[in-house]
Design an enzyme around this catalytic site. Structure first.
Site, PDB file in Angstrom:
ATOM      1  CG  ASP A   1      -2.257   0.631   0.991  1.00 28.76           C
ATOM      2  OD1 ASP A   1      -2.271   1.863   0.837  1.00 28.76           O
ATOM      3  OD2 ASP A   1      -3.286  -0.063   0.970  1.00 28.76           O
TER       4      ASP A   1
ATOM      5  CG  HIS B   1      -5.559   3.549   1.209  1.00 25.22           C
ATOM      6  ND1 HIS B   1      -5.132   2.264   0.949  1.00 25.22           N
ATOM      7  CD2 HIS B   1      -6.849   3.609   0.811  1.00 25.22           C
ATOM      8  CE1 HIS B   1      -6.125   1.581   0.401  1.00 25.22           C
ATOM      9  NE2 HIS B   1      -7.183   2.368   0.313  1.00 25.22           N
TER      10      HIS B   1
ATOM     11  CG  ASN C   1     -14.159   1.070  -4.001  1.00 29.67           C
ATOM     12  OD1 ASN C   1     -14.569   0.008  -3.532  1.00 29.67           O
ATOM     13  ND2 ASN C   1     -13.096   1.685  -3.531  1.00 29.67           N
TER      14      ASN C   1
ATOM     15  CB  SER D   1      -9.645   0.405   0.219  1.00 34.49           C
ATOM     16  OG  SER D   1      -9.106   0.644  -1.051  1.00 34.49           O
TER      17      SER D   1
END
Length: 305
Positions: free
Chosen positions: A54, A87, A178, A241
């Site tokens: 990430d 994130h 998404n 996520s």
């Protein structure tokens, strides 16, 4: 030859909060709704290591630092895998924020996280870094790799890296994307060498942002999820996520428990995990989506074993 392809965070919603919503230690709705604490009687994820590919991680966050192992910054190996985006820290906390009596708690609060920074602070990056991160983590012998990132276009190098990790015995979880039910699942989730995760909301209804496709394996909580962000802070985020690390955490608990009872031979392949979780999944109530693989996968993952 490695072509320069871009890959990045899947769009998600973020709302910063001051502290956590309650005093003391906060338990997210997803922890309560799916009764994760029942599984904690058997295990809290001891002995399991997860590589989070990430934007890096806040290496000093009070809720995470005790569960962090040495990671790597694939983009710049001279630097630590520090997260300036938020994130990666949020994803890591969903899996393994410590059960330390303060802040929040993750699904598997005694598991260990290896932060692998493959995306820049903007949340975007080069495919070559993701591929290198997968191979690095697999060679380190981690139990799981989780990736809440994606691209709408395939890449053979990415598929090859996932296959390599699979042959190394590493189970990979990926967020489905998404872009909504009329959009196909993103890569790498679309490949067969991972477990692809969509999202449900607080009522366990399919979220309107989850992508659809026959490669979808499970749904998991991914709406209004409280998690850690850099600076000992917290934020509410929504997206696949967020559902992906929850599902990863459930698999961590399962492997930790099977390790304790001497049944690891029953947990070797992706199919082993899928077949075990299929036995306890919850079904969507909405008849439009129920029992349709592209919308529901095999159901809502349920940490019962």
């Amino acid at each position: 030859m490695m072509f320069r392809k871009k890959i990045g965070l899947l769009p998600y919603i973020r709302e910063d909060v001051s502290g956590t919503p309650t005093t003391g230690q906060f338990y997210g709705w997803e922890i309560q709704k799916l009764n994760v604490a029942k599984s904690w009687i058997k295990t809290k994820g001891e002995g399991i290591v997860i590589a989070v590919l990430d934007t890096g991680c806040d290496l000093e966050h009070e809720d995470l630092k005790d569960n962090l192992l040495q990671g790597i910054n694939i983009i710049n190996k001279k630097l630590d895998p520090i997260d300036k985006n938020g994130h990666g820290t949020h994803v890591s906390s969903t899996i393994a924020a410590s059960d330390n009596g303060k802040g929040m708690v993750g699904v598997a609060p005694r598991a260990k996280i290896v932060p692998v920074k493959v995306l820049g602070d903007s949340g975007q990056g080069d495919l070559k870094h993701v591929v290198e991160g997968i191979i690095w983590a697999a060679d380190k012998g981690v139990d799981f790799i989780t990736m809440s990132l994606g691209s709408p276009t395939p890449a053979q190098q990415l598929k090859n890296a996932l296959e390599y990790a699979s042959k190394k015995g590493c189970i990979v979880f990926c967020a489905a994307g998404n872009a909504g039910e009329n959009s196909d699942i993103m890569y790498p989730a679309k490949y067969e060498y991972n477990i692809a995760i969509g999202a449900v909301d607080e009522s366990l209804n399919r979220t309107n942002f989850s992508c659809s496709g026959d490669e979808l394996d499970f749904l998991a909580p991914g709406n209004n999820i409280v998690g850690c962000v850099p600076g000992n802070k917290y934020a509410i985020m929504s997206g696949t996520s967020m559902s992906n690390p929850f599902a990863t955490g459930c698999a961590v608990l399962l492997k930790s428990y099977y390790k304790k009872i001497g049944r690891l031979n029953n947990l070797i392949t992706i199919e082993d995990y899928v077949n075990i979780f299929k036995k306890t999944t919850l079904k969507l109530e909405n008849k439009k989506y129920r029992d349709i693989r592209k919308y529901e996968g095999y159901g809502i993952i349920n940490p019962e074993f």
